[in-house]
Design an enzyme around this catalytic site. Sequence first.
Site, PDB file in Angstrom:
ATOM      1  N   TYR A 240       8.803 -58.259 -32.152  1.00  0.00           N
ATOM      2  CA  TYR A 240      10.107 -58.784 -32.137  1.00  0.00           C
ATOM      3  C   TYR A 240      10.347 -59.874 -31.797  1.00  0.00           C
ATOM      4  CZ  TYR A 240      15.354 -58.666 -32.137  1.00  0.00           C
ATOM      5  OH  TYR A 240      16.519 -58.777 -32.297  1.00  0.00           O
TER       6      TYR A 240
ATOM      7  N   SER B 269      17.921 -64.168 -31.754  1.00  0.00           N
ATOM      8  CA  SER B 269      18.209 -63.402 -30.363  1.00  0.00           C
ATOM      9  C   SER B 269      17.788 -64.213 -29.233  1.00  0.00           C
ATOM     10  CB  SER B 269      17.198 -62.170 -30.723  1.00  0.00           C
ATOM     11  OG  SER B 269      17.186 -61.484 -29.095  1.00  0.00           O
TER      12      SER B 269
ATOM     13  N   LYS C  38      11.578 -63.464 -33.760  1.00  0.00           N
ATOM     14  CA  LYS C  38      12.723 -64.405 -33.511  1.00  0.00           C
ATOM     15  C   LYS C  38      12.439 -65.580 -33.004  1.00  0.00           C
ATOM     16  CE  LYS C  38      15.773 -61.109 -34.492  1.00  0.00           C
ATOM     17  NZ  LYS C  38      16.510 -61.123 -35.770  1.00  0.00           N
TER      18      LYS C  38
END
Length: 255
Positions: free
Chosen positions: A159, A146, A163
Amino acid sequence: MHIPVTPSMRLDGRRALVTGAGRGLGLAAASALAAAGAEVVLAARSPQEVNESAAAIREAGGTASGVALDVVDLDATSAWLEQTPAFDILVNNAGTNRPAAFLDTEVGDYDFVFDVNVRAAFFIAQGVARKLVREGRPGSIINVSSQMGHVGATRRTVYCATKHAVEGMTKAMAAELGANGIRVNTLCPTFIETPMTKPFFDDRAFRDAVLNKLKLGRVGIPEDIMGAVVFLASDASALMTGSALMLDSGWTSTS
């Protein structure tokens, strides 16, 4: 005089595995690979969803099948990988998010997001790579990361951490597997409107804040990642490994 010939982006004769493939980015990736000639196996937890998606790809002229697989279940995933033929291409797409303020993040949410985004991704890539090495075959592993693997954002501490971990493990995998002809790269999309992310965009303030960071002025759609997936899977990216392919509408260019 020798005239260089552009490497083909066709994938005929290659087998591809796409995780989290029942909908959204996974389905887009699977559709793109099948259209380029690959035999694609779509994996997801929901048997109905993944089988319907595979059937739709077949109706469009591609070669596809579905398998109900929870990649968090490492034993079941490993056993399935051992009994199925090797995959030349892996799109490590299964992922999740539970947005929360850093001060409010709970252990259960942290563990859940890391289990899917990092632990499962690491070990399914290991299983695919082990079989390729054993059989002396090259391959392409595409870890779906991402833009958040390159920046930070509020309410996305966990998150972002997952990533960033995907980016790091990708570089290390590339360093180890290059001698075996296995390339490992990440695909780094910005916000893409999918069934998983759509509820976020119902919040007008959130949508406006996102659009303000996107230099091309729009939220992404699944089709935006399809060409990049085929590029990374194909001989067109033969010299690319340990790299991140940004599809972020310029988000990280000024972050």
